[in-house]
Design a protein around this motif. Sequence first.
Motif, mmCIF file in Angstrom:
data_model
loop_
_atom_site.group_PDB
_atom_site.id
_atom_site.type_symbol
_atom_site.label_atom_id
_atom_site.label_comp_id
_atom_site.label_asym_id
_atom_site.label_seq_id
_atom_site.Cartn_x
_atom_site.Cartn_y
_atom_site.Cartn_z
ATOM 1 N N ALA A 221 43.996 39.256 29.888
ATOM 2 C CA ALA A 221 44.712 39.930 30.976
ATOM 3 C C ALA A 221 43.729 40.619 31.931
ATOM 4 O O ALA A 221 43.896 40.576 33.159
ATOM 5 C CB ALA A 221 45.690 40.962 30.397
ATOM 6 N N LYS A 222 42.684 41.238 31.362
ATOM 7 C CA LYS A 222 41.678 41.896 32.202
ATOM 8 C C LYS A 222 40.917 40.868 33.035
ATOM 9 O O LYS A 222 40.630 41.108 34.227
ATOM 10 C CB LYS A 222 40.706 42.670 31.299
ATOM 11 C CG LYS A 222 39.672 43.491 32.073
ATOM 12 C CD LYS A 222 40.338 44.580 32.886
ATOM 13 C CE LYS A 222 39.292 45.453 33.590
ATOM 14 N NZ LYS A 222 39.925 46.483 34.438
ATOM 15 N N ILE A 223 40.594 39.722 32.424
ATOM 16 C CA ILE A 223 39.908 38.654 33.162
ATOM 17 C C ILE A 223 40.779 38.180 34.331
ATOM 18 O O ILE A 223 40.288 37.995 35.454
ATOM 19 C CB ILE A 223 39.566 37.489 32.216
ATOM 20 C CG1 ILE A 223 38.455 37.904 31.240
ATOM 21 C CG2 ILE A 223 39.135 36.254 33.004
ATOM 22 C CD1 ILE A 223 38.203 36.901 30.146
ATOM 23 N N ASN A 224 42.070 37.989 34.074
ATOM 24 C CA ASN A 224 42.969 37.547 35.137
ATOM 25 C C ASN A 224 43.075 38.592 36.248
ATOM 26 O O ASN A 224 43.141 38.252 37.438
ATOM 27 C CB ASN A 224 44.355 37.246 34.565
ATOM 28 C CG ASN A 224 44.357 36.017 33.667
ATOM 29 O OD1 ASN A 224 43.530 35.123 33.836
ATOM 30 N ND2 ASN A 224 45.255 35.966 32.699
ATOM 31 N N GLU A 225 43.089 39.863 35.838
ATOM 32 C CA GLU A 225 43.146 40.940 36.830
ATOM 33 C C GLU A 225 41.893 40.938 37.708
ATOM 34 O O GLU A 225 41.965 41.060 38.934
ATOM 35 C CB GLU A 225 43.291 42.283 36.107
ATOM 36 C CG GLU A 225 43.325 43.477 37.047
ATOM 37 C CD GLU A 225 43.383 44.797 36.288
ATOM 38 O OE1 GLU A 225 43.097 45.840 36.901
ATOM 39 O OE2 GLU A 225 43.690 44.772 35.078
ATOM 40 N N LEU A 226 40.719 40.802 37.061
ATOM 41 C CA LEU A 226 39.471 40.775 37.818
ATOM 42 C C LEU A 226 39.394 39.543 38.714
ATOM 43 O O LEU A 226 38.878 39.603 39.833
ATOM 44 C CB LEU A 226 38.283 40.795 36.848
ATOM 45 C CG LEU A 226 38.085 42.106 36.064
ATOM 46 C CD1 LEU A 226 36.976 41.941 35.040
ATOM 47 C CD2 LEU A 226 37.763 43.257 37.013
ATOM 48 N N ARG A 227 39.921 38.408 38.206
ATOM 49 C CA ARG A 227 39.904 37.190 39.012
ATOM 50 C C ARG A 227 40.768 37.364 40.259
ATOM 51 O O ARG A 227 40.382 36.951 41.368
ATOM 52 C CB ARG A 227 40.402 36.014 38.168
ATOM 53 C CG ARG A 227 40.315 34.683 38.879
ATOM 54 C CD ARG A 227 40.781 33.525 38.009
ATOM 55 N NE ARG A 227 39.813 33.250 36.952
ATOM 56 C CZ ARG A 227 40.055 33.374 35.671
ATOM 57 N NH1 ARG A 227 41.256 33.785 35.263
ATOM 58 N NH2 ARG A 227 39.132 33.088 34.770
ATOM 59 N N ASP A 229 41.528 40.223 41.698
ATOM 60 C CA ASP A 229 40.833 41.173 42.568
ATOM 61 C C ASP A 229 39.705 40.483 43.325
ATOM 62 O O ASP A 229 39.492 40.717 44.523
ATOM 63 C CB ASP A 229 40.291 42.326 41.724
ATOM 64 C CG ASP A 229 39.650 43.411 42.582
ATOM 65 O OD1 ASP A 229 40.309 43.894 43.507
ATOM 66 O OD2 ASP A 229 38.476 43.762 42.328
ATOM 67 N N ASN A 230 38.989 39.613 42.632
ATOM 68 C CA ASN A 230 37.894 38.889 43.277
ATOM 69 C C ASN A 230 38.416 37.948 44.370
ATOM 70 O O ASN A 230 37.813 37.835 45.447
ATOM 71 C CB ASN A 230 37.131 38.082 42.224
ATOM 72 C CG ASN A 230 35.873 37.452 42.774
ATOM 73 O OD1 ASN A 230 34.974 38.136 43.255
ATOM 74 N ND2 ASN A 230 35.795 36.137 42.716
ATOM 75 N N ASN A 231 39.557 37.295 44.101
ATOM 76 C CA ASN A 231 40.153 36.422 45.108
ATOM 77 C C ASN A 231 40.566 37.215 46.345
ATOM 78 O O ASN A 231 40.406 36.751 47.486
ATOM 79 C CB ASN A 231 41.355 35.686 44.529
ATOM 80 C CG ASN A 231 40.957 34.650 43.496
ATOM 81 O OD1 ASN A 231 39.817 34.186 43.484
ATOM 82 N ND2 ASN A 231 41.866 34.289 42.602
#
Length: 381
Positions: A221-227, A229-231
């Motif tokens: 979930a954190k990886i998806n959140e960071l992804r 945010d990065n997008n």
Amino acid sequence: MKKLFLMLAAAALSAQAVNAQTVVESKNTDNWYLGVNGGANVPAKTFKDLANFQAGLRVGRWFTPVVGFAVEGQAHFGNKNAFAGEDGTLKAINANLLGTINFSNWFAGYNGTPRCFEVSGVAGFGWWKNRVGSKDNALVTKLGLDLALNFGSDKQWQVYVEPALVYNIADDKHAKTEFNINRALFTASVGFNYKFGNSNGTHNFKIAELRDQAEIDGLNAKINELRADNNAKDGKIAADARAIADLKAKLAACQSRPAEKIVEERIIKEGTILQPIVIFGQGKTTVDAAGMASCEMVAKYMKNHADSKVKVLGYASPEGSKEVNDRIAKARAEAVKNVLVKKYKIAADRLEAEGQGATDKLSAENDFNRVAKFVDVTNQK
């Protein structure tokens, strides 16, 4: 009986596949044990007339907490030969290759250390020789159950009781292979095993540290959140890049216009307007690199004309409130004056900064209304 062996083999493979995922991988030198055993046997059909006493040595290894193997050698003593009925002291010897299944670990699971009490099954085939030195040989099979107690600081010692059936399925007198109770022995043995130390620091299997699924889900979930945010940041960077490209195009259009003399004069009531201007970004009051070039040109002009005095006029584009635009326009004029004084060492009393507020008269493009202009007021009355 053949079907029984096939079922046991399939069960063993199934148990191995299930339990192999729960423990740390073992080296080939791990999970070996050595033991001795002794007991007696009687004819399985009658349970009469003690036929033999027996003593043996067993070496084995567990592949998983459920499945293993053992090699066993035994010597048989007594008043009668177990299968031949002859007198003597050392009546027979035999060797068995056994498969082992720990039923306790299979059905109840392995929790990282052996239980105090365990039940295991042994089954396999062996070679039996009557009367040492004779030519009497037999093919035997053994089916048994080990009722074991584990003890020691790391459960490295084991004592067990093993009831078993040993069938003479083929010999020199009976060429046909069969399971006949008339040619079977019931044996009862007591054994004592020692489990050698393993590479994992114990004498037994060690439970693998499995991953916490909740933790994995949280990290995903954190990886998806960071992804995401990065997008979003990538989108902003792309938008900023487009804005920069647009401003560069407008600047290039301005720079492509024919150059004019720096002191081109246009007489108006304020004085003589000098050509250079300083362009600001929306809401900005800081002089950037392009603006520094214009300041440098004005500073050179004032040094070449030592008696000149210059008024800096700051402007804002018409977006926003009057109060904000008046403040920004004044701050832009002051910022340009400070550059001339601090960077180019023009005397402060030769400069004046004045905010002109918002305008749309300088250019049809709002980007060119956010400027600071220079007016030579040397001869102003």
